[in-house]
Design a protein around this motif. Structure first.
Motif, PDB file in Angstrom:
ATOM      1  N   PRO A 258       3.894  21.372  -2.325  1.00 39.45           N
ATOM      2  CA  PRO A 258       4.829  20.557  -1.531  1.00 39.45           C
ATOM      3  C   PRO A 258       4.115  19.610  -0.571  1.00 39.45           C
ATOM      4  CG  PRO A 258       5.629  22.808  -1.677  1.00 39.45           C
ATOM      5  CD  PRO A 258       4.251  22.806  -2.290  1.00 39.45           C
ATOM      6  N   ARG A 259       3.070  20.070   0.093  1.00 40.95           N
ATOM      7  CA  ARG A 259       2.359  19.207   1.042  1.00 40.95           C
ATOM      8  C   ARG A 259       1.659  18.057   0.323  1.00 40.95           C
ATOM      9  NH1 ARG A 259      -1.520  22.297   5.031  1.00 40.95           N
ATOM     10  NH2 ARG A 259       0.529  23.200   5.530  1.00 40.95           N
ATOM     11  N   ALA A 260       1.051  18.360  -0.823  1.00 40.13           N
ATOM     12  CA  ALA A 260       0.347  17.309  -1.567  1.00 40.13           C
ATOM     13  C   ALA A 260       1.319  16.257  -2.085  1.00 40.13           C
ATOM     14  CB  ALA A 260      -0.436  17.922  -2.722  1.00 40.13           C
ATOM     15  N   ARG A 261       2.503  16.683  -2.539  1.00 35.46           N
ATOM     16  CA  ARG A 261       3.459  15.732  -3.116  1.00 35.46           C
ATOM     17  C   ARG A 261       3.946  14.715  -2.091  1.00 35.46           C
ATOM     18  NH1 ARG A 261       5.969  20.403  -5.232  1.00 35.46           N
ATOM     19  NH2 ARG A 261       7.908  19.899  -4.124  1.00 35.46           N
ATOM     20  N   GLU A 262       3.827  15.019  -0.829  1.00 36.14           N
ATOM     21  CA  GLU A 262       4.238  14.071   0.216  1.00 36.14           C
ATOM     22  C   GLU A 262       3.261  12.909   0.365  1.00 36.14           C
ATOM     23  OE1 GLU A 262       4.604  16.330   3.755  1.00 36.14           O
ATOM     24  OE2 GLU A 262       6.404  17.433   3.104  1.00 36.14           O
ATOM     25  N   THR A 263       2.074  13.019  -0.244  1.00 37.23           N
ATOM     26  CA  THR A 263       1.031  12.016  -0.020  1.00 37.23           C
ATOM     27  C   THR A 263       0.950  10.942  -1.105  1.00 37.23           C
ATOM     28  OG1 THR A 263      -0.698  13.277  -1.179  1.00 37.23           O
ATOM     29  CG2 THR A 263      -0.334  13.797   1.151  1.00 37.23           C
ATOM     30  N   TYR A 264       1.775  11.039  -2.147  1.00 42.95           N
ATOM     31  CA  TYR A 264       1.694  10.041  -3.213  1.00 42.95           C
ATOM     32  C   TYR A 264       3.080   9.775  -3.794  1.00 42.95           C
ATOM     33  CZ  TYR A 264       1.566  14.269  -6.185  1.00 42.95           C
ATOM     34  OH  TYR A 264       1.845  15.473  -6.781  1.00 42.95           O
ATOM     35  N   ASP A 265       3.189   8.626  -4.467  1.00 40.99           N
ATOM     36  CA  ASP A 265       4.433   8.229  -5.133  1.00 40.99           C
ATOM     37  C   ASP A 265       4.422   8.565  -6.616  1.00 40.99           C
ATOM     38  OD1 ASP A 265       5.698   6.886  -2.799  1.00 40.99           O
ATOM     39  OD2 ASP A 265       3.973   5.552  -2.986  1.00 40.99           O
ATOM     40  N   ALA A 266       3.246   8.685  -7.192  1.00 37.10           N
ATOM     41  CA  ALA A 266       3.114   9.095  -8.592  1.00 37.10           C
ATOM     42  C   ALA A 266       1.747   9.719  -8.786  1.00 37.10           C
ATOM     43  CB  ALA A 266       3.300   7.916  -9.545  1.00 37.10           C
ATOM     44  N   ALA A 267       1.709  10.733  -9.642  1.00 35.13           N
ATOM     45  CA  ALA A 267       0.452  11.401  -9.974  1.00 35.13           C
ATOM     46  C   ALA A 267       0.049  11.039 -11.390  1.00 35.13           C
ATOM     47  CB  ALA A 267       0.602  12.916  -9.852  1.00 35.13           C
TER      48      ALA A 267
END
Length: 339
Positions: A258-267
């Motif tokens: 969850p914390r990592a997903r807040e840092t990008y718009d697409a992986a």
């Protein structure tokens, strides 16, 4: 809310799969909330009527002769272009069903390329059934790229859910082949397309991309592989030099927290399952397959034909509803951007 320039075209998909019932269910769900955009199904009025009656889905079918009639027909039911049809035979795939699916897809592509439709939403097809009638494409994405006279490599698959967007850089290949297919040039090429697509189709002015590592612990300084240092890091450096906000290589076991997903718009992920497992774990019934890099807008529910449950009323229409809604959002985003 910006009106669509033209209705969306929805291809029928394999009539033996869950495509017909999720189209009906999605339209009913969107309409009940007042959120159904102007759209029409390409073919199958009697097929869809039979499906609705058998499964007890309250969705009037309105045959139309031209896409321009869809906006008015939407007020009373689901518009269906009455140029193709066939019997509803759930869980019984056939050559005739594959031909109907292909004809619907071909007509949908013609409509959107001619401007009669503002985007296309594709229901699931069986690649095996289509191959058996001579169809020579890996999937609908490649077919649409060809229809738009674009190389396959420019059609980038992005999986999108409410809380995550992922892009597999390699798709339907054996896992053993992935390291041989990866290159810094491939990563850079697809990252540019993703960044441009997020801006044009999703209104993200400065998209943030995270690039996954291939190996455990991002290779652990070469202990578990050198692709991170040899391919991925140079690609990230090149993208940053162009002014793009790119991070990585990020170990796969840390990228989707969850914390990592807040840092990008697409992986950007190195292989199919690295991208699809987290998306389906988080949003199986809301996941949308979006094609970036084409002049047309295309979305699709992120699931297959599901022959095993077809015709039983068990299929969740959530992903199809999300695909229709997202296609409309993308059309509006392009209109705002003047694209």
């Amino acid at each position: 809310m910006t009106a669509l320039s033209a209705p969306l075209a929805i291809s029928l998909g394999d009539p033996a799969g869950i495509g017909p019932e999720v189209i009906l269910g999605a339209w009913t769900r969107l309409g009940s909330g007042g959120g159904a955009p102007p759209a029409f199904v390409v073919g199958g009025p009697e097929l869809l009527r039979a499906c609705a009656e058998a499964l007890g889905i309250d969705c009037p079918i309105i045959p139309i002769a031209d896409p321009s009639e869809a906006a008015y027909a939407c007020a009373v039911g689901l518009p269906v272009l009455a140029l193709l049809d066939g019997p509803w035979q759930p869980a019984r795939p056939s050559a005739d069903g594959a031909r109907l699916a292909l004809a619907s897809l071909e007509w949908a592509a013609r409509c959107v390329r001619a401007g009669a439709a503002s985007g296309v939403v594709t229901a699931p097809v069986s690649k095996g059934a289509l191959a058996a009638i001579g169809w020579d494409y890996p999937g609908q994405t490649e077919f649409l790229a060809d229809a738009c006279a674009r190389p396959y490599r420019d059609a980038v698959m992005m999986l999108a859910g409410p809380a995550l967007r992922t892009v597999p850089l390699t798709v339907h290949v054996a896992l053993a082949e992935v390291p041989t297919l990866l290159s810094a040039e491939l990563i850079v090429h697809k990252a540019r397309i993703v960044a441009a697509g997020l801006t044009r189709d999703f209104g993200i002015a400065q998209p943030r991309l995270a690039v996954a590592a291939l190996n455990p612990h991002a290779g652990e300084q070469g202990q578990f592989g050198d692709e991170e240092a040899r391919l991925i890091a140079p690609a990230i450096a090149a993208l940053r030099a162009e002014g793009l906000a790119v991070t990585g290589p990020v170990p796969g076991d840390a990228l989707f927290t969850p914390r990592a997903r807040e840092t990008y718009d697409a992986a950007l992920c190195m292989y199919h399952d690295q991208a699809l497992i987290p998306l389906k774990a988080l949003a199986f019934d809301e996941g949308v397959n979006v094609t970036l890099g084409l002049p047309i807008i295309r979305t699709s529910p992120d699931h297959g034909t599901a022959y095993d449950i077809a015709g039983q009323g068990k299929a969740d229409p959530g992903a199809m509803a999300a695909a229709i809604a997202m296609a409309a959002q993308m059309v509006r985003a392009r209109a705002r951007a003047g694209a």
